[in-house]
Write an enzyme that holds these catalytic residues in place. Sequence first.
Site: not given
Ligand SMILES: [Zn+2]
Lengths: 438, 301
Positions: A59, A61, A91, A302, A321
């Site tokens: 991620h 961001r 996301n 992740d 997270g």
């Molecule tokens: Zn996930």
Amino acid sequence: MELVLKNGKIVDGGTIREADVWIRDGKIAEIGTDLVRPGKTLDMGGKLILPGLLDMHVHLREPGQEGKETIASGTAAAAKGGFTTVCAMPNTDPVVDNPLLVELIATRAKNEGLVRVLPVGAITKGQQGKEIAELGLMHQAGAIGFSDDGGWVQDSGVSYNAMCYAAQWDLLIISHPEDVSLVAGGVMNAGPLADKLGLAGADPVAEVAAVERDIALAEASNCRLHLTHLSVRGAVEAVRRAKARGVRVTADVTPHHLMLTETACDNYNTLARVNPPLRTEADREALLAGLLDGTIDAIATDHAPHKQTEKFTTFDDSPPGIVGLETAWGLLYAQLVESGRMSLATLVEKFTAGPRRVLGLENLSIAVGQSADITAIDPAARAEVDPQTFVGKGVNTPFAGWKMSGLPAMTMVGGEIVMLNGEVGNVTVPVEARAQVG
Amino acid sequence: MDKHLLALEDLSREQLWTLLHRANEYRERLDRGEKDGRELAGWTVANMFFENSTRTRMSFELAAKYLGAHVINFSQQGSSLAKGESLLDTAQNIEAMAVDCMVIRHGTSGAVRFVAENTRASVVNAGEGRHEHPTQGLLDILTIWRHKQQVEGLKVVIVGDVLHSRVARSNIQGLTKLGAKVTVCAPATLLPDSGDWQVETETDLNAALDSADVVNVLRLQLERQQQGLFPSAKEYFKFWGVDQKHLQKDMLLLHPGPMNRGLEISHQAADGPNSVILDQVTNGVAVRMAVLSILKERGGN
Ligand SMILES: [Zn+2]
């Protein structure tokens, strides 16, 4: 640029051999012994030379949450951790659900990123789980796969449509399997510890049920399905059965699910809050077994950076997270390879050939003509995890103080060194002096 | 327990008995009408209720006042203030007003501990999330002890929504430490995963109550019906509602209040000869007097 990596040990395809590697124009131009070639020289001093590591679940961001991480800071963390390529999950804010945003990520990554970034697009518009997004256009714009990560496409009809549609072009659907109706607001693994702490538990069956549905839909649509961050034994068993009967399904697991259990959440430790939650020792063992027998194809971090203030709160209020890019290799090397649970070749495979196969990328090896995407590892190096030294913005890790070893010593992307001895950035090797790694 | 009371889980058997003996002394003082103690003179107690509970707040307020403390009240529900971070802001502001002790009720498990770890005042958990409600646990145990003259060896049955109940957790922690045998009874959807706890679980009320010494009936939230955890109030009462007919002669009937009569407990049982529910209320004040006075001695500002 021309550069000779001298005295390295090439680890590739399960073998180790000592050799020099000559890099020219971003590619591996020659491999041999006692190479003397134009350009600079970097003495690797016996370090391991691997094909560049790939993290298929990160991620970054950006756009929208640059306070947590940016493409620049996230790829710096990747370079520090030895990764030459990362997949950026969609996301963000806004969600990457159209070709313009895919291009934006790709362009920014090209301009500001230290390592290669492969954008992942959303499966549904706004990740709302209602209408499928422009999968074809996003694919043309460079999306490597599609995921509503952070949320599962709950509606089976929508999910089946997306898989049938993706299958016409053989696109990859990446699923974060979690039936929210079964999670019922759970914030950690359901079980005695959650009940003792008085925290709502997320039942493992929420993952198993989602995995089984996705497998059924993938089988019916002949879609390439990747199940990300498996956390429970039942899910591993479901994938094993599906693979055995020929379903086109792959899976990954995170370093934290391989090394931690739910007990890390005790005392309301918000740093151990993660989605899917940390599970039991039996689950952890099943994940490791699945990794070793090939049921699980890849390890993916992740990497999910959050601000410190966001984690400084109650367990329920903290966002899930853990950051992983800068610690994944060193922790797993110490915990799995040095302990004898896993061979070095397998760990390499799960960070290179494994995820590349899942993503449908060509294999990358240390061979003449290949792109010079190389990670060098110092098997003798050791350190403790110290979040203060992270170059990424997120310091949310439950591993502070854990021992790491086999640390990445150099990261090279397309012939350019982006990390050397822990220094991150575009590193220039001195012309005269024979530079040394280590 | 040094300067805080966060959970009965944290207390040793000895610490539990120290609190219970002190509470018993205060109970006897209250029975004699002595409400002008000076143990907390010069101390300021802030009641901070982020979740509504008039009874518990009044009980803490009276306990503090009976021992000569200054008391302020703060309440705030359901707003963004309930979030962990702003909860801490509020606590630090109240602490900055020279408050010595904060009595906190909050809807999130771990919230009270979070405040205790990040402030200097003594902190008392007045019920957090579904985690623990230690003074309720203590007052239940005090009530049982005063009536039965013992705790060890008693069979205590906790009936109702154990899964979501902080009262049940504190009871389980305290009672098992003192040697009681605890059985929890509820529909399967409201039973916790009790793996690490020394309790029996039972879905059949009659089986659970077999040779019980004490029945502690929990308050049932009707919203659990909307969540589909049980089908209807009628069905719940039929299978798990405690009625006078369930109670043997010597069984003690407790309820933390306020009661849903006709849902988890019948009128006849609530007002019947086995009920010690009003006695629990008096013991609640005594327990809170004991907690506050001991905390002042231990952490004492
Ligand atoms: Zn996930």
